[in-house]
Design a protein around this motif. Sequence first.
Motif, PDB file in Angstrom:
ATOM      1  N   ARG A  17       0.816  -1.227   0.000  1.00 13.96           N
ATOM      2  CA  ARG A  17       0.000   0.000   0.000  1.00 13.96           C
ATOM      3  C   ARG A  17       0.846   1.273   0.000  1.00 13.96           C
ATOM      4  NH1 ARG A  17      -4.541  -2.012   4.359  1.00 13.96           N
ATOM      5  NH2 ARG A  17      -5.569  -3.446   2.930  1.00 13.96           N
ATOM      6  N   SER A  18       2.156   1.135   0.120  1.00 14.78           N
ATOM      7  CA  SER A  18       3.007   2.323   0.157  1.00 14.78           C
ATOM      8  C   SER A  18       3.161   2.912  -1.245  1.00 14.78           C
ATOM      9  CB  SER A  18       4.385   1.967   0.727  1.00 14.78           C
ATOM     10  OG  SER A  18       5.065   1.105  -0.153  1.00 14.78           O
ATOM     11  N   SER A  19       3.431   4.210  -1.280  1.00 17.26           N
ATOM     12  CA  SER A  19       3.514   4.902  -2.571  1.00 17.26           C
ATOM     13  C   SER A  19       4.740   4.470  -3.366  1.00 17.26           C
ATOM     14  CB  SER A  19       3.518   6.412  -2.357  1.00 17.26           C
ATOM     15  OG  SER A  19       4.631   6.767  -1.570  1.00 17.26           O
ATOM     16  N   TRP A  20       5.851   4.165  -2.711  1.00 14.39           N
ATOM     17  CA  TRP A  20       7.041   3.772  -3.460  1.00 14.39           C
ATOM     18  C   TRP A  20       6.848   2.405  -4.119  1.00 14.39           C
ATOM     19  CZ3 TRP A  20       9.630  -0.658  -2.349  1.00 14.39           C
ATOM     20  CH2 TRP A  20       9.456  -1.220  -1.087  1.00 14.39           C
ATOM     21  N   CYS A  21       6.097   1.525  -3.477  1.00 13.83           N
ATOM     22  CA  CYS A  21       5.838   0.217  -4.070  1.00 13.83           C
ATOM     23  C   CYS A  21       4.919   0.359  -5.287  1.00 13.83           C
ATOM     24  CB  CYS A  21       5.214  -0.707  -3.029  1.00 13.83           C
ATOM     25  SG  CYS A  21       4.954  -2.379  -3.624  1.00 13.83           S
ATOM     26  N   ARG A  22       3.923   1.204  -5.176  1.00 12.78           N
ATOM     27  CA  ARG A  22       3.035   1.457  -6.323  1.00 12.78           C
ATOM     28  C   ARG A  22       3.801   2.130  -7.457  1.00 12.78           C
ATOM     29  NH1 ARG A  22      -2.807   3.137  -3.731  1.00 12.78           N
ATOM     30  NH2 ARG A  22      -3.048   1.211  -2.541  1.00 12.78           N
ATOM     31  N   GLY A  23       4.713   3.025  -7.111  1.00 15.62           N
ATOM     32  CA  GLY A  23       5.550   3.661  -8.119  1.00 15.62           C
ATOM     33  C   GLY A  23       6.438   2.650  -8.832  1.00 15.62           C
ATOM     34  N   LEU A  24       6.955   1.677  -8.097  1.00 17.45           N
ATOM     35  CA  LEU A  24       7.775   0.632  -8.694  1.00 17.45           C
ATOM     36  C   LEU A  24       6.959  -0.195  -9.685  1.00 17.45           C
ATOM     37  CD1 LEU A  24      10.514  -0.853  -8.714  1.00 17.45           C
ATOM     38  CD2 LEU A  24       9.599  -2.303  -6.895  1.00 17.45           C
TER      39      LEU A  24
END
Length: 127
Positions: free
Chosen positions: A60-67
């Motif tokens: 749910r973190s933004s960096w994971c979604r960005g990846l």
Amino acid sequence: EAFQLTTADGEVAHIVQGFLGAFFITFGVFVYVSFHRLWKCMHVWLRDLPLWASAVNTSRSSWCRGLVVVVACPLAPVLLGLSAVNQLVRRCRGIVNVSAAAGWPEEGGAEEGGEADLETAPEGGAR
């Protein structure tokens, strides 16, 4: 030879197709019931694991979604290119567009893949 029996147009072929269809449906119901029970047990067990909670928070973190976006974006032109090639092949073969066959509006109207293609479609509905 067994495949020829299932594609033949006869009474025995219909019996074999019906038997295979019933077997497939029975197998699908069995797999659904079995895995549904297993998932219910595993779901309760996974909720109690700290590792699972950490994985959910990470996803749910933004960096994971960005990846995910960074990895998926280079694949988008490839998928769009394949779709365009598929559409070109369908137009060259004279196959009706899925949207026209389903009755959805299309940009070109009857001139480009609209109702006129439905009249010239090959017998048997090959799509």
